[in-house]
Motif scaffolding. Sequence first.
Motif: not given
Length: 270
Positions: A94-97, A173-178, A184-186
């Motif tokens: 979910c965070d590869v970019l 995720s690239a638009i918003s790190k939230d 990841k929390a889930l």
Amino acid sequence: MLKTLGTILKDNWEWRGRIAALSMFELRKRSRGTVLSWAWLFIKPAMYIFCFWFALEIGLRVGKTDPGAPPYFLWLCAGLIPWFFMQDMINQGCDVLHKYSYLVNKIKFPISAISTFFTGATMIIELMLVVVLFAIYFASGQSLSIYLLQVPLLLILLFVFWDLFSICFSQLSAISKDVSQLIKALSMPIFWLSGVIFNVNNIPIPWLQTMLHFNPVTFFAGAFRNAFYDQVWFWDDTGALVGFMVVFALQLFMALWVYKCFNEEVADVL
């Protein structure tokens, strides 16, 4: 939407050589700088499986099987091994970019292809673990079965679904790190609330069973167990199949919609 799908497929096909090269680069990077190198790709899953086997079968004694049935260890491995792939995709896919932002800004690498080569590297590790699962299967005294023919199809579905997941949520995720922080929390709740270490069909609450059938993690864990342990076709479980098809369609639609809306903006944000 069809135009967006065509663009993604075209980009992945035209860049297929670099996707393969980057998949191997990502794989080497995961084991680089360690003495045991590639062995770590197996050591971590082995420790994970041993801890769960010891806690569940030795400690809690929940692994009792009928006389003549395959061992509980095989049942446990058949659910955990696909989970290792899904866990990597949830936590990192979910965070590869952000991880490979230079490919977007400097090389102008197609955004969808970044998710694909990461998924490809993770799938290579999964294929190695599936070979180990086959070894465990035969070491347990099981004979060659026609139901094992569904394993390649399950691996393809596994790759496609979680590649779409990465394409979709890596852009968000690239638009918003939230978004990545939330996913990841889930990760841990998803594990415990999915049918990875328990049989969803044994839950005595019908509506809860139905809800869990819409969980793709539950579907893949159950499907691999159908192939290796229960010796049935995964599509015979109608509830699980329908639930997965609905979620797959929603994931495809969402990935295409997000790609269409944010593809041009991602490079500027990164």
